[in-house]
Design an enzyme around this catalytic site. Sequence first.
Site, PDB file in Angstrom:
ATOM      1  N   TYR A  18     -10.006  14.118  -6.024  1.00 16.37           N
ATOM      2  CA  TYR A  18      -9.122  13.614  -7.088  1.00 16.37           C
ATOM      3  C   TYR A  18      -8.375  14.757  -7.772  1.00 16.37           C
ATOM      4  CZ  TYR A  18      -7.719  11.020 -11.282  1.00 16.37           C
ATOM      5  OH  TYR A  18      -6.995  10.436 -12.301  1.00 16.37           O
ATOM      6  N   ASP A  25       0.883  -1.163   0.000  1.00 18.92           N
ATOM      7  CA  ASP A  25       0.000   0.000   0.000  1.00 18.92           C
ATOM      8  C   ASP A  25       0.922   1.214   0.000  1.00 18.92           C
ATOM      9  OD1 ASP A  25      -1.497   2.196   0.702  1.00 18.92           O
ATOM     10  OD2 ASP A  25      -2.522   1.221   2.393  1.00 18.92           O
TER      11      ASP A  25
END
Length: 266
Positions: free
Chosen positions: A164, A65
């Site tokens: 985003y 991750d």
Amino acid sequence: MHSPLAGQIALVTGASSGIGSGVATALADAGARVAINYHAHAEPAEKLAAAITARGGDAFAVGADVSDEAQVDAMFDAVVKRFGTVDIVVANSGLQKDAKFTALTLADWRTVIETNLTGQFLTAQRAVREFERRGPRDVSKALGKIICMSSVHEVIPWAGHVNYAASKGGIQMMMKSLAQEVAPQRIRVNGIAPGAIRTPINRDAWDTQEKLERLLKLVPYGRIGEVEDIGRAAVWLASDESDYVVGTTLFVDGGMTLYPGFADNG
Ligand code: BGC
């Protein structure tokens, strides 16, 4: 086969699908040995590594991750253990968690910023440390190359996708500031800003003829992008062919950033 990256070692984060997978494939086909990072899905990453190996390349899958510092360290350790070092690092992992602004949860804000922006910070930082640790190699004019996967949304505002777009705007300035800082060490840091590329992240924008037609109104060149379009750009930015390219975002978007709404007199 043209092998501009022969002898070089690459790490691509978020390479189990989409653009990352296309970039890993292109780098491998250009002669690089490739570490294929995945987060949640080992199987497609391992399949991709096996396919590259089957056609004479060298690749392996490594889980991490990228928003977790210890996991990023372990990923770089695994790459160094397997290949000795790394020459090309493509910080690509990214995701969307879309919502109308008033409904955007703090959790979804954080997840997107942590994966897309903090993940690239950690990946690029470990890359620079590794380039410095091992010193110059005769495989490239640069000490190392970092490619930050951005988006047209580093400059195009995007309602309903504030987290985003903020992450991609952040990537732009992180990339440029880092490029300025490490250029004297002959580390080249650049970005790629893809437009609408046919991948799972935006399936909802192209999976019916009607949606595709609507999407293509935003693309002057009249076609959706494919991951190979981004793969070729990554090979060029990673190779000595682009040795004087430093701190630049290469837009690969069919003209999406050309304000197509103004094409017909505004
Ligand atoms: C997004 C896609 C979108 C494209 C163009 C990308 O960065 O991830 O969902 O289709 O930008 O808007």
